[in-house]
Design a protein around this motif. Structure first.
Motif, PDB file in Angstrom:
ATOM      1  N   ALA A  40     -11.927  -5.030  14.205  1.00 58.37           N
ATOM      2  CA  ALA A  40     -11.725  -3.831  13.396  1.00 58.37           C
ATOM      3  C   ALA A  40     -13.026  -3.404  12.737  1.00 58.37           C
ATOM      4  O   ALA A  40     -13.349  -2.208  12.665  1.00 58.37           O
ATOM      5  N   LEU A  41     -13.779  -4.371  12.230  1.00 63.57           N
ATOM      6  CA  LEU A  41     -15.068  -4.056  11.615  1.00 63.57           C
ATOM      7  C   LEU A  41     -16.024  -3.466  12.651  1.00 63.57           C
ATOM      8  O   LEU A  41     -16.783  -2.527  12.355  1.00 63.57           O
ATOM      9  N   TYR A  42     -15.979  -3.984  13.859  1.00 60.14           N
ATOM     10  CA  TYR A  42     -16.808  -3.466  14.952  1.00 60.14           C
ATOM     11  C   TYR A  42     -16.529  -1.977  15.179  1.00 60.14           C
ATOM     12  O   TYR A  42     -17.452  -1.170  15.348  1.00 60.14           O
ATOM     13  N   CYS A  43     -15.248  -1.602  15.159  1.00 58.90           N
ATOM     14  CA  CYS A  43     -14.895  -0.202  15.365  1.00 58.90           C
ATOM     15  C   CYS A  43     -15.366   0.682  14.208  1.00 58.90           C
ATOM     16  O   CYS A  43     -15.719   1.844  14.414  1.00 58.90           O
ATOM     17  N   GLY A  84     -11.052   9.380  13.993  1.00 62.05           N
ATOM     18  CA  GLY A  84     -11.204   9.315  12.542  1.00 62.05           C
ATOM     19  C   GLY A  84     -10.640   8.041  11.950  1.00 62.05           C
ATOM     20  O   GLY A  84     -11.129   7.540  10.932  1.00 62.05           O
ATOM     21  N   ASP A  85      -9.601   7.488  12.607  1.00 62.81           N
ATOM     22  CA  ASP A  85      -9.002   6.242  12.116  1.00 62.81           C
ATOM     23  C   ASP A  85      -9.969   5.076  12.188  1.00 62.81           C
ATOM     24  O   ASP A  85      -9.809   4.084  11.468  1.00 62.81           O
ATOM     25  N   LEU A  86     -10.979   5.179  13.054  1.00 63.40           N
ATOM     26  CA  LEU A  86     -11.924   4.071  13.209  1.00 63.40           C
ATOM     27  C   LEU A  86     -12.694   3.805  11.918  1.00 63.40           C
ATOM     28  O   LEU A  86     -13.146   2.689  11.675  1.00 63.40           O
ATOM     29  N   SER A  87     -12.839   4.837  11.084  1.00 64.45           N
ATOM     30  CA  SER A  87     -13.594   4.664   9.832  1.00 64.45           C
ATOM     31  C   SER A  87     -12.886   3.717   8.876  1.00 64.45           C
ATOM     32  O   SER A  87     -13.505   3.164   7.965  1.00 64.45           O
ATOM     33  N   ARG A  88     -11.584   3.502   9.064  1.00 65.32           N
ATOM     34  CA  ARG A  88     -10.798   2.613   8.201  1.00 65.32           C
ATOM     35  C   ARG A  88      -9.990   1.642   9.059  1.00 65.32           C
ATOM     36  O   ARG A  88      -8.857   1.296   8.751  1.00 65.32           O
ATOM     37  N   CYS A  89     -10.609   1.178  10.123  1.00 63.03           N
ATOM     38  CA  CYS A  89      -9.903   0.356  11.097  1.00 63.03           C
ATOM     39  C   CYS A  89      -9.388  -0.945  10.485  1.00 63.03           C
ATOM     40  O   CYS A  89      -8.295  -1.404  10.799  1.00 63.03           O
ATOM     41  N   GLN A  90     -10.173  -1.567   9.596  1.00 63.54           N
ATOM     42  CA  GLN A  90      -9.710  -2.790   8.947  1.00 63.54           C
ATOM     43  C   GLN A  90      -8.467  -2.524   8.104  1.00 63.54           C
ATOM     44  O   GLN A  90      -7.550  -3.342   8.036  1.00 63.54           O
ATOM     45  N   HIS A  91      -8.436  -1.368   7.479  1.00 67.84           N
ATOM     46  CA  HIS A  91      -7.280  -1.004   6.666  1.00 67.84           C
ATOM     47  C   HIS A  91      -6.044  -0.765   7.528  1.00 67.84           C
ATOM     48  O   HIS A  91      -4.932  -1.152   7.159  1.00 67.84           O
ATOM     49  N   GLY A 130     -13.645 -12.991   3.604  1.00 65.23           N
ATOM     50  CA  GLY A 130     -14.714 -12.011   3.461  1.00 65.23           C
ATOM     51  C   GLY A 130     -14.283 -10.631   3.901  1.00 65.23           C
ATOM     52  O   GLY A 130     -14.597  -9.640   3.256  1.00 65.23           O
ATOM     53  N   HIS A 131     -13.532 -10.574   4.998  1.00 70.36           N
ATOM     54  CA  HIS A 131     -13.080  -9.268   5.483  1.00 70.36           C
ATOM     55  C   HIS A 131     -12.141  -8.614   4.482  1.00 70.36           C
ATOM     56  O   HIS A 131     -12.240  -7.415   4.215  1.00 70.36           O
ATOM     57  N   VAL A 132     -11.218  -9.395   3.910  1.00 72.38           N
ATOM     58  CA  VAL A 132     -10.279  -8.826   2.944  1.00 72.38           C
ATOM     59  C   VAL A 132     -11.019  -8.395   1.689  1.00 72.38           C
ATOM     60  O   VAL A 132     -10.714  -7.368   1.085  1.00 72.38           O
ATOM     61  N   GLU A 133     -12.037  -9.157   1.291  1.00 71.52           N
ATOM     62  CA  GLU A 133     -12.809  -8.774   0.109  1.00 71.52           C
ATOM     63  C   GLU A 133     -13.508  -7.437   0.335  1.00 71.52           C
ATOM     64  O   GLU A 133     -13.597  -6.598  -0.558  1.00 71.52           O
ATOM     65  N   GLN A 134     -13.994  -7.219   1.556  1.00 73.28           N
ATOM     66  CA  GLN A 134     -14.605  -5.930   1.875  1.00 73.28           C
ATOM     67  C   GLN A 134     -13.580  -4.809   1.781  1.00 73.28           C
ATOM     68  O   GLN A 134     -13.891  -3.694   1.350  1.00 73.28           O
ATOM     69  N   LEU A 135     -12.347  -5.107   2.184  1.00 73.57           N
ATOM     70  CA  LEU A 135     -11.299  -4.092   2.134  1.00 73.57           C
ATOM     71  C   LEU A 135     -11.065  -3.615   0.711  1.00 73.57           C
ATOM     72  O   LEU A 135     -10.871  -2.434   0.449  1.00 73.57           O
ATOM     73  N   ILE A 136     -11.060  -4.577  -0.227  1.00 79.17           N
ATOM     74  CA  ILE A 136     -10.772  -4.233  -1.615  1.00 79.17           C
ATOM     75  C   ILE A 136     -11.826  -3.291  -2.164  1.00 79.17           C
ATOM     76  O   ILE A 136     -11.539  -2.383  -2.943  1.00 79.17           O
ATOM     77  N   VAL A 144      -3.872   0.612   2.134  1.00 70.67           N
ATOM     78  CA  VAL A 144      -3.265  -0.705   2.026  1.00 70.67           C
ATOM     79  C   VAL A 144      -2.292  -0.734   0.860  1.00 70.67           C
ATOM     80  O   VAL A 144      -1.175  -1.228   0.956  1.00 70.67           O
ATOM     81  N   LEU A 145      -2.712  -0.174  -0.250  1.00 71.22           N
ATOM     82  CA  LEU A 145      -1.915  -0.204  -1.475  1.00 71.22           C
ATOM     83  C   LEU A 145      -0.533   0.385  -1.260  1.00 71.22           C
ATOM     84  O   LEU A 145       0.481  -0.207  -1.623  1.00 71.22           O
ATOM     85  N   THR A 146      -0.472   1.561  -0.661  1.00 71.58           N
ATOM     86  CA  THR A 146       0.806   2.252  -0.520  1.00 71.58           C
ATOM     87  C   THR A 146       1.656   1.671   0.599  1.00 71.58           C
ATOM     88  O   THR A 146       2.833   1.988   0.693  1.00 71.58           O
ATOM     89  N   ALA A 147       1.067   0.834   1.437  1.00 73.26           N
ATOM     90  CA  ALA A 147       1.828   0.288   2.554  1.00 73.26           C
ATOM     91  C   ALA A 147       2.364  -1.105   2.292  1.00 73.26           C
ATOM     92  O   ALA A 147       3.206  -1.596   3.009  1.00 73.26           O
ATOM     93  N   MET A 148       1.877  -1.771   1.247  1.00 70.07           N
ATOM     94  CA  MET A 148       2.343  -3.133   0.971  1.00 70.07           C
ATOM     95  C   MET A 148       3.843  -3.132   0.707  1.00 70.07           C
ATOM     96  O   MET A 148       4.332  -2.343  -0.091  1.00 70.07           O
ATOM     97  N   PRO A 149       4.574  -4.005   1.372  1.00 68.41           N
ATOM     98  CA  PRO A 149       6.033  -3.984   1.250  1.00 68.41           C
ATOM     99  C   PRO A 149       6.518  -4.655  -0.018  1.00 68.41           C
ATOM    100  O   PRO A 149       5.856  -5.512  -0.575  1.00 68.41           O
TER     101      PRO A 149
END
Length: 352
Positions: A40-43, A84-91, A130-136, A144-149
């Motif tokens: 995802a980061l690669y994208c 455009g989704d690639l800009s937030r692929c990790q999310h 590390g990847h999740v920390e980058q997401l935050i 991510v916030l609005t999708a958490m169940p």
């Protein structure tokens, strides 16, 4: 970088994002989880590199369209991935993982952690953390916030603990996102949409209250953080029921700090307290004031605690509050008998 290889990798990542919505995630281990975030980061790097190169971007967009058509045939319900989704692929990856009901709980703990995504266990791979920390830290954390169940099918004790931890994570995500918005120049419209979307998507308003309470408890005094807290407080004032629930969940010392810093919040908070008091009735059998159905959970003791904390913030505010309570008591008949006026009984307690 050979374009054929780039397109192949792009297709693989789109297939990955489709797969995470299926039962295939049952077979993942933590190494697979980590590799997924690396792809995802690669994208995201591809997007940054080729976003402004129209010719290459056009080629990638067409390849994604072809890939999406193939994936729709293979995975029913597949959600297309745009350039455009690639800009937030990790999310996108994290969002789809969290929304998948078959995601192993061990993986959920890696992503959510004990209190925040940045707190993980010793045996968890560092790269995943590390990847999740980058997401935050990223602005689009709102995805991510609005999708958490909010899961309500677990056992009561475990579920309550999980919801508390989840609220802590979401509160941090919310403030990180708002800080990024306001730190970048003040995106009030985007911030308003984020909060509204969170409220609309969450099935349980009480959980939203826990998220807001968690966000407001964060004691960081930067210009962006101050702007974020102020914005949340102003947004709360537009939803009286949500504001009332928040006042029940946030510690009194935190509420008082907002009372001191924000005059508009102070005014709305006073309205909330008066609403709680006016909705109470005196139970002769119990010999005490009790809440009606509209203010369930607000005891007379809790009400007096709030008023006591309020008048202790400043002598001037004490004078103003006592003056208004006296006026309300007089409107009730100015009796000094317990149980005839909630305002009179409040004054009696505050005077001790």
């Amino acid at each position: 970088m050979v374009m054929e290889e780039v397109l192949k990798n792009l297709q693989s990542t789109a297939e990955l994002l489709a797969a995470v919505q299926t039962d295939l995630v049952r077979q993942w281990d933590t190494q697979t989880l980590d590799r997924a975030f690396q792809w995802a980061l690669y994208c995201q790097l591809l997007y940054a590199r080729f976003n402004n190169k129209k010719t290459i971007r056009s080629i990638m967009e067409k390849h994604l369209q072809t890939t999406n058509e193939s994936l729709r045939a293979t995975f029913p319900g597949h959600m297309d991935v745009s350039f455009g989704d690639l800009s937030r692929c990790q999310h996108l990856l994290l969002t789809r993982l969290l929304k998948n009901p078959v995601l192993p709980r061990t993986h959920l703990k890696v992503l959510v952690g004990s209190l925040s995504p940045m707190e993980a266990h010793e045996n968890e791979p560092e790269d995943s953390k590390g990847h999740v920390e980058q997401l935050i830290a990223c602005r689009s954390a709102s995805r991510v916030l609005t999708a958490m169940p909010v899961r309500t099918n677990a056992s009561p004790g475990v579920d309550a603990e999980f919801q508390g931890r989840l609220a802590e994570v979401q509160g941090r995500l919310l403030m990180e996102t708002l800080d990024a918005l306001f730190g970048g120049g003040g995106e009030a419209h985007a911030a308003h949409e984020l909060l509204d979307e969170m409220l609309q998507r969450c099935e349980e308003e009480d959980h939203v209250v826990l998220v807001i309470a968690s966000a407001l408890r964060r004691n960081i005094n930067t210009p962006a953080a101050t702007a974020s807290r102020g914005f949340i407080l102003n947004w709360l004032q537009q939803n009286e029921q949500l504001l009332q629930n928040m006042c029940l969940h946030v510690p009194l010392d935190h509420i008082m700090s907002h009372v001191k810093e924000n005059l508009e919040f102070r005014a709305r908070y006073c309205v909330v307290l008066k609403r709680w008091a006016s909705d109470m009735t005196f139970d002769i059998d119990e010999g005490e004031w009790v809440p009606t159905g509209t203010t369930a959970g607000v005891s007379f003791q809790k009400l007096t605690n709030h008023f006591a904390a309020l008048v202790e913030t400043s002598p001037l505010l004490r004078e103003e509050v006592e003056k208004e309570l006296n006026a309300l008591k007089m409107a009730d008949g100015d009796f000094d008998v317990e149980g005839l006026s909630v305002w009179g009984d409040l004054l009696e307690v505050l005077s001790k």
